[in-house]
Design an enzyme around this catalytic site. Sequence first.
Site: not given
Lengths: 427, 427
Positions: A11, A14, A104, A131, A133, A204
């Site tokens: 947590c 993101v 990623k 990749v 966002g 990515k």
Amino acid sequence: MESLKVGIIGCGTVGSGVVKLLTGNKKVISERIGKDIEIAFVADRDVEKVKRLGIPEEKIVDDGFKALNIECDVVVELIGGTTIAKDIVSLAIEKGKHVVTANKALLADYGEELFKKAKKKGVSLKFEASVGGGIPVIKALREGLVGNRIKRIYGIINGTANYILTEMTEKGITFDEALRKAQELGYAEADPTLDVEGYDAAHKIAILSTLSFCRWVKTENVYVRGIKDITPVDIELAREFGYKVKLLAISKLVDEELEVRVHPTMIPEDHILSNVNGVFNACLIEGDFVGDTLYYGKGAGEKPTASAVVSDIVDIAIGNKYFVPECLFKEGDKPKIKAPEEFISSFYLRFTAVDKPGVLAKISKILADYGISIKMALQKSININGGVPVVMTTHPACKSNVQKAIEEIDKLDVILKPTFVCMIEEL
Amino acid sequence: MESLKVGIIGCGTVGSGVVKLLTGNKKVISERIGKDIEIAFVADRDVEKVKRLGIPEEKIVDDGFKALNIECDVVVELIGGTTIAKDIVSLAIEKGKHVVTANKALLADYGEELFKKAKKKGVSLKFEASVGGGIPVIKALREGLVGNRIKRIYGIINGTANYILTEMTEKGITFDEALRKAQELGYAEADPTLDVEGYDAAHKIAILSTLSFCRWVKTENVYVRGIKDITPVDIELAREFGYKVKLLAISKLVDEELEVRVHPTMIPEDHILSNVNGVFNACLIEGDFVGDTLYYGKGAGEKPTASAVVSDIVDIAIGNKYFVPECLFKEGDKPKIKAPEEFISSFYLRFTAVDKPGVLAKISKILADYGISIKMALQKSININGGVPVVMTTHPACKSNVQKAIEEIDKLDVILKPTFVCMIEEL
């Protein structure tokens, strides 16, 4: 109303965003899909932080592995890294949970193992947030362009590097100054290595390549060069040739071989990719039927990344389980990865030479010996480190030949500094 | 291998593209999704044309209604128009077939009826190709951004109009000259009304609005103005103010009311949308979590549109059935459509005045009386139709007030021609 139970492990930035989205837009989502998305648990060592997000105490766990014993349909892995995260994802799959991840590095290095495991178990392993966002570029590539043979991908997929290069371009400041500014604004981490050295973009582009060319592409298959040696001088000279400097991730099939690379690249300043500035990301994908398409948006941050994670969760809720092409699991002819020495590209070369007659002749002679054809040349009467810059762009040439020529040129006594080299893509 | 049987009705430009894609990339698609997509039939009056695409005779039908008796899983409607196409789609749904269509006019006018029918019957009605050609913008909006409250959509979604405006901007030619060129190149039809009057873009923004704001938005809900009265003079003057002129489709929630409009719009020339040129399309979508995202590519043509149609077919093949938000089928509070008179916008105004002292004072006085505040003003010493242009941009003002002020100003004896008005969006 039916509901889907989601457990969130990790947590941080993101994870907090996902909690905020799933609670703040709960009604919007369930009205759209006709199902509730319910948070089953949130696991994080910092229990207090999770509490502050409004998650009731009985749903907070201080350990990700413990959390996996709680009933849920989907596990969202947002720990990052490739050690504990890998164990969590593996274990969740083994327990028959669908998994959503933004990781990623994990997918670029261990994707093959994890996707095979998920397929065997019949669960989804989704990764839209890995990749670009919040930009739904994975979905576009995997589903929107599914009918196309993918020809090439060009991505500005690291916001930190793009912010630094944009600042350098717009304000004429140095890399170090721009990096410091990025760090002050929270766009770059204290240790910016992954971003400025190009490895984040490499992860990515490995994932995008895997989706596009039906072979597992790993970080180690990507040629990587960072942006640390870019100077305001080269950005300004590039401009005079009509180019902008971007950290570009490239993946393309050339003569049935796959070129996957991340490096500072000069691109035409009037191309739409040149207008992708600051922390924004963009991906240009060319398919044989669709032609060029481009996807643009914020490539990082709490809220955009949460948007992508939630789109994966919703996909699972509505029964959209497709995640990577089936052909990845089959044997057969796979495109070979092209060695960097074999790349064919146009080049920008900046020599630092003494201000004497005959310099250009000597340089040109060696380039010609290696079959490198000059497209444009420019000699500036400015002094940089005691020398004058002699700048050239070449017609397409083999990278190994350019390297050999530069080695030889740099040994000339009229050359004062190692030559700066940058690949050009006309797009 | 499992297979999905697809019947194609209408084999014009897009239909031919779909046949070419499904045959040419058959192997690529089945390798990716682990299923075969099989053409069950192609229906078109011109049987010979279909034969030339390599479709065996026994699969060719000369009538769409007859074709519906042939066994298949998916019917692809590519006839266009809103009469026969509507009957074909209705009948296919009644027979329990999934339907894929590229028909924006049909969905903008009869979407509510058809989607309700499909939902009742439990079949999919998919329409990726209806907006933005090959760009997977429907999928992005519906699935990729599903967690977001959509705040606004700005689309350059008519390639013909964008080509014309780009030519006018880059070459300084008139609308008529640019239209003729577009027709020569096949970018505009012999009757270009739908494109240049803005109705094609209106159909498309109606569809995007329906997906975003949980209410059925029809063409009649869209304020529409075309590009026929745009002149090179205004394009040039806009440039002096830092704007480009684009036919913009706009949909946004303002004070809980929905503004849906298509009209020539001045937008900042350094914005990424200003760099969308020629026949290219782009859609900017802002979500509350993801922020601004943009989708760009070819908005029309045989091959790009086929790419979108096939992505819908594949969605059905892999069991991704979700097509429009569930809330559309529910009663409840729906956003009201804002009346055009109530739009608040900045405006560009070009007055054609006699070259005498006091003109500016008279114009400014009337604008002030209606509470319209001038942001910038420019008087040019060039002669257009016997008058000099007095150009102004305003701060945000109510459209009805601007209309009233202009009516009054145009009655002044110092004003020689009707004033040209264009809305500005700062994006």
